[in-house]
Design a protein around this motif. Structure first.
Motif, PDB file in Angstrom:
ATOM      1  N   ASP A   1       0.819  -1.214   0.000  1.00 13.23           N
ATOM      2  CA  ASP A   1       0.000   0.000   0.000  1.00 13.23           C
ATOM      3  C   ASP A   1       0.853   1.264   0.000  1.00 13.23           C
ATOM      4  OD1 ASP A   1      -2.321  -1.475  -0.101  1.00 13.23           O
ATOM      5  OD2 ASP A   1      -2.806  -1.229   2.027  1.00 13.23           O
TER       6      ASP A   1
ATOM      7  N   ASP B   1       0.548   4.008  -2.797  1.00 15.90           N
ATOM      8  CA  ASP B   1       0.241   5.389  -2.399  1.00 15.90           C
ATOM      9  C   ASP B   1       1.218   6.372  -3.038  1.00 15.90           C
ATOM     10  OD1 ASP B   1      -1.882   4.549  -0.845  1.00 15.90           O
ATOM     11  OD2 ASP B   1      -0.807   4.746   1.068  1.00 15.90           O
TER      12      ASP B   1
ATOM     13  N   LEU C   1       0.320   6.760  -6.703  1.00 14.86           N
ATOM     14  CA  LEU C   1      -0.872   7.589  -6.891  1.00 14.86           C
ATOM     15  C   LEU C   1      -0.591   9.053  -6.610  1.00 14.86           C
ATOM     16  CD1 LEU C   1      -3.649   5.322  -5.357  1.00 14.86           C
ATOM     17  CD2 LEU C   1      -3.295   5.879  -7.761  1.00 14.86           C
TER      18      LEU C   1
ATOM     19  N   SER D   1      -6.683  -4.854  -1.133  1.00 11.72           N
ATOM     20  CA  SER D   1      -5.785  -3.749  -1.447  1.00 11.72           C
ATOM     21  C   SER D   1      -5.919  -3.340  -2.914  1.00 11.72           C
ATOM     22  CB  SER D   1      -4.341  -4.151  -1.137  1.00 11.72           C
ATOM     23  OG  SER D   1      -3.470  -3.091  -1.374  1.00 11.72           O
TER      24      SER D   1
ATOM     25  N   ARG E   1      -9.183  -1.424  -3.361  1.00 13.59           N
ATOM     26  CA  ARG E   1      -9.063  -0.026  -2.926  1.00 13.59           C
ATOM     27  C   ARG E   1      -8.298   0.785  -3.965  1.00 13.59           C
ATOM     28  NH1 ARG E   1      -8.291  -2.675   1.838  1.00 13.59           N
ATOM     29  NH2 ARG E   1      -6.037  -2.486   1.727  1.00 13.59           N
ATOM     30  N   LEU E   2      -7.251   0.187  -4.521  1.00 16.06           N
ATOM     31  CA  LEU E   2      -6.482   0.878  -5.555  1.00 16.06           C
ATOM     32  C   LEU E   2      -7.359   1.197  -6.753  1.00 16.06           C
ATOM     33  CD1 LEU E   2      -3.791   1.875  -6.787  1.00 16.06           C
ATOM     34  CD2 LEU E   2      -3.469  -0.471  -7.639  1.00 16.06           C
TER      35      LEU E   2
ATOM     36  N   ALA F   1     -10.590   1.693  -6.863  1.00 20.22           N
ATOM     37  CA  ALA F   1     -11.508   2.785  -6.523  1.00 20.22           C
ATOM     38  C   ALA F   1     -10.780   4.130  -6.500  1.00 20.22           C
ATOM     39  CB  ALA F   1     -12.166   2.511  -5.173  1.00 20.22           C
ATOM     40  N   ARG F   2      -9.593   4.165  -5.937  1.00 20.64           N
ATOM     41  CA  ARG F   2      -8.831   5.421  -5.862  1.00 20.64           C
ATOM     42  C   ARG F   2      -8.422   5.892  -7.251  1.00 20.64           C
ATOM     43  NH1 ARG F   2      -4.158   4.862  -1.779  1.00 20.64           N
ATOM     44  NH2 ARG F   2      -3.999   7.084  -2.196  1.00 20.64           N
ATOM     45  N   CYS F   3      -8.026   4.956  -8.116  1.00 22.46           N
ATOM     46  CA  CYS F   3      -7.661   5.337  -9.484  1.00 22.46           C
ATOM     47  C   CYS F   3      -8.884   5.882 -10.226  1.00 22.46           C
ATOM     48  CB  CYS F   3      -7.073   4.146 -10.235  1.00 22.46           C
ATOM     49  SG  CYS F   3      -5.381   3.753  -9.746  1.00 22.46           S
TER      50      CYS F   3
ATOM     51  N   ASP G   1     -11.487   7.381  -8.952  1.00 25.09           N
ATOM     52  CA  ASP G   1     -11.776   8.713  -8.412  1.00 25.09           C
ATOM     53  C   ASP G   1     -10.818   9.774  -8.949  1.00 25.09           C
ATOM     54  OD1 ASP G   1     -13.864   7.659  -6.943  1.00 25.09           O
ATOM     55  OD2 ASP G   1     -12.751   7.640  -5.036  1.00 25.09           O
ATOM     56  N   ALA G   2      -9.562   9.378  -9.172  1.00 25.49           N
ATOM     57  CA  ALA G   2      -8.541  10.326  -9.628  1.00 25.49           C
ATOM     58  C   ALA G   2      -8.432  10.401 -11.152  1.00 25.49           C
ATOM     59  CB  ALA G   2      -7.186   9.950  -9.034  1.00 25.49           C
TER      60      ALA G   2
END
Length: 120
Positions: free
Chosen positions: A40, A44, A47, A71, A74-75, A77-79, A81-82
């Motif tokens: 992570d 992080d 990202l 993990s 989550r990655l 979802a974060r990608c 969003d970004a």
């Protein structure tokens, strides 16, 4: 040997920029409860660089537990969003973990899947 020392032996994650706007995180070893924080941290950092495309090369992963699948979820979802284009290059083990968790279709998987052995 303490848990942080053990995680350094069980998982190696490195990041490179093969071309402008694209980051590749290469992971080798095992992804489990002990090594997930190390993974992570590397993800992080990738990202935080805000690449247009992130490729996570998991071809060197020999074990992926539920925490590894979480993990990667989550990655994803974060990608999303970004606005980062995420692609995974899974080993056969990682592909199997994603399939068993019924989340493989949520990812863009690159490369040929390894042939699965059939028990007789």
């Amino acid at each position: 040997m303490s848990a942080p020392d053990l995680s350094a032996l069980l998982l190696i994650a490195t990041t490179a920029e093969p071309r402008p706007g694209t980051l590749r995180v290469t992971v080798t070893g095992e992804i489990d409860m002990v090594t997930r924080p190390r993974l992570d941290e590397e993800l992080d950092r990738a990202l935080a660089a805000a690449p247009r495309r992130l490729v996570v090369d998991l071809l060197g992963v020999g074990f992926c537990g539920v925490t590894g699948v979480a993990s990667l979820g989550r990655l994803r979802a974060r990608c999303a969003d970004a606005g980062i284009d995420l692609a995974l290059k899974p080993s056969g083990v990682v592909r199997r973990a994603l399939d068993l968790a019924a989340v493989a279709p949520l990812f863009r998987l690159e490369g040929r899947p390894e042939p699965q052995l059939i028990a007789r």
